[in-house]
Motif scaffolding. Structure first.
Motif, PDB file in Angstrom:
ATOM      1  N   TYR A  13       0.843  -1.205   0.000  1.00  0.00           N
ATOM      2  CA  TYR A  13       0.000   0.000   0.000  1.00  0.00           C
ATOM      3  C   TYR A  13       0.877   1.253   0.000  1.00  0.00           C
ATOM      4  N   THR A  50       1.081   3.825  -3.327  1.00  0.00           N
ATOM      5  CA  THR A  50       0.405   5.111  -3.130  1.00  0.00           C
ATOM      6  C   THR A  50       1.377   6.280  -2.989  1.00  0.00           C
ATOM      7  N   GLY A  57      -8.165  -4.260  -9.322  1.00  0.00           N
ATOM      8  CA  GLY A  57      -9.347  -4.019  -8.506  1.00  0.00           C
ATOM      9  C   GLY A  57      -9.952  -5.252  -7.880  1.00  0.00           C
ATOM     10  N   LYS A  80     -10.495  -6.754  -5.101  1.00  0.00           N
ATOM     11  CA  LYS A  80     -10.508  -6.581  -3.649  1.00  0.00           C
ATOM     12  C   LYS A  80     -10.864  -7.868  -2.914  1.00  0.00           C
ATOM     13  N   SER A  91      -8.255  -1.075   4.562  1.00  0.00           N
ATOM     14  CA  SER A  91      -7.565   0.208   4.501  1.00  0.00           C
ATOM     15  C   SER A  91      -8.392   1.202   3.693  1.00  0.00           C
ATOM     16  N   ASP A  92      -7.866   2.401   3.494  1.00  0.00           N
ATOM     17  CA  ASP A  92      -8.577   3.418   2.718  1.00  0.00           C
ATOM     18  C   ASP A  92      -8.237   3.362   1.229  1.00  0.00           C
ATOM     19  N   TYR A  93      -7.645   2.264   0.802  1.00  0.00           N
ATOM     20  CA  TYR A  93      -7.303   2.135  -0.616  1.00  0.00           C
ATOM     21  C   TYR A  93      -8.582   2.177  -1.458  1.00  0.00           C
ATOM     22  N   THR A  94      -8.529   2.839  -2.616  1.00  0.00           N
ATOM     23  CA  THR A  94      -9.745   3.099  -3.413  1.00  0.00           C
ATOM     24  C   THR A  94     -10.112   1.978  -4.370  1.00  0.00           C
ATOM     25  N   TRP A  95      -9.201   1.048  -4.663  1.00  0.00           N
ATOM     26  CA  TRP A  95      -9.449  -0.077  -5.562  1.00  0.00           C
ATOM     27  C   TRP A  95      -9.877   0.372  -6.964  1.00  0.00           C
ATOM     28  N   ASP A  96      -9.315   1.446  -7.411  1.00  0.00           N
ATOM     29  CA  ASP A  96      -9.584   1.935  -8.760  1.00  0.00           C
ATOM     30  C   ASP A  96      -8.897   1.009  -9.766  1.00  0.00           C
ATOM     31  N   LYS A 144      -7.756   4.932 -18.681  1.00  0.00           N
ATOM     32  CA  LYS A 144      -7.058   4.824 -17.394  1.00  0.00           C
ATOM     33  C   LYS A 144      -5.566   4.695 -17.663  1.00  0.00           C
TER      34      LYS A 144
END
Length: 305
Positions: free
Chosen positions: A31, A35, A63, A65, A76-81, A144
């Motif tokens: 992570y 990030t 993505g 997850k 966690s606060d990961y967005t999984w974009d 993307k």
């Protein structure tokens, strides 16, 4: 005593999770890595988990997850974009001659595009043109920025070191190949390259001057390998079995395991017992066989040395 299966030789994160193999949770490190960085280089010895790391990063950027349920990253606060991923393994490309190398690089790019239903016929005929076009086609299709993951970046050079003239030619080809990453920065979100050597880094990546080398970084020194705490936490039941077989106390067995396999440290600033590492290949085979042997040395020693 029910034990999880040990993932000896398995480098596919999805398989490890779906088949309920033992997995040491390194997702907090990953992570922080993905990030806080854009272009990364990591050198580690063979059989140290580099391929599994890249495959795990690939699943994150795709993505997926659900594969991470129960691991640190999941909550966690990961967005999984989701992002398209080009993952290349250069350990299998031919070095028989320069033509075969160029052809294999081209075919490696084509294989990486198969999951995205992009026709290889749209690619240029040259290996570096194909790489550049692949990046743009994925960016255009998904709107993307693309993820680039390259495993064993230096394998073609190392495998040809006995022929210096050929090794230098291969280095030039790879330099042109990796130059594409820098020239397509606007289409790339994250890129990571791994290998066993750092000596060829400057020669191969001279055009990729924004590459951050974390090989002896304090922050990521224990991202691969097994720490003492991880050994005692994740392998507790295996340690008990080994103690019984050796007819020794847990403390005695841990001392013996440390003597045999605790010989790595990648913290260039603060080397200490806290960040010393066990080689994962040796530990997995030790607890699989319950026999002390030179597992890594017998299979992971670089022949070029």
């Amino acid at each position: 005593m029910k034990l999880k299966k040990l993932p000896v030789g398995i480098q596919n994160f999805s398989e490890i999770i779906k088949e309920n193999y033992l997995y040491i949770d390194k997702t907090k490190y990953i992570y922080n890595l993905i990030t806080n960085n854009d272009y990364i280089f990591l050198s580690r010895p063979r059989r140290f988990g580099k391929s599994l790391l890249l495959d795990t990063i690939s699943e994150i950027f795709k993505g997926n997850k659900h594969l991470f349920k129960g691991l640190w990253l999941y909550n966690s606060d990961y967005t999984w974009d989701k992002h398209p991923v080009i993952k290349l393994d250069l350990s299998t490309v031919s070095i028989e001659n320069i033509g075969y190398l160029q052809e294999d690089l081209f075919n490696t790019i084509k294989r990486a595009l198969r999951p995205y239903n992009i026709s290889p016929n749209t690619l240029g005929k040259r290996y570096n043109t194909a790489f550049e076009e692949a990046i743009y086609l994925l960016y255009e299709k998904y709107n993307k920025r693309v993820i680039i993951l390259i495993d064993e970046y230096d394998a073609p050079i190392i495998n040809s070191l006995e022929n210096t003239k050929k090794a230098l030619k291969i280095r030039e080809i790879l330099r042109e190949f990796y130059r594409i990453i820098k020239s397509n920065d606007e289409y790339i979100k994250f890129a990571m390259l791994t290998g066993v050597s750092r000596f060829s880094k400057a020669g191969v990546f001279s055009a990729l001057n924004n590459l951050k080398d974390i090989s002896i970084s304090t922050e990521y020194s224990t991202m691969l390998g097994i720490t003492q705490c991880e050994l005692e936490k994740y392998f507790k039941k295996y340690i008990t079995l080994l103690s019984q077989k050796e007819n020794k106390s847990t403390k005695e067995v841990l001392t013996k395991v440390k003597f045999w396999y605790n010989g790595f440290c990648f913290d260039g600033e603060n080397p200490s017992d806290k960040n010393r590492l066990y080689n994962p290949f040796s530990i997995l085979l030790l607890f699989d066989d319950l026999v002390f042997r030179n597992y890594w040395f017998d299979s992971g020693t670089p022949k070029f040395l």
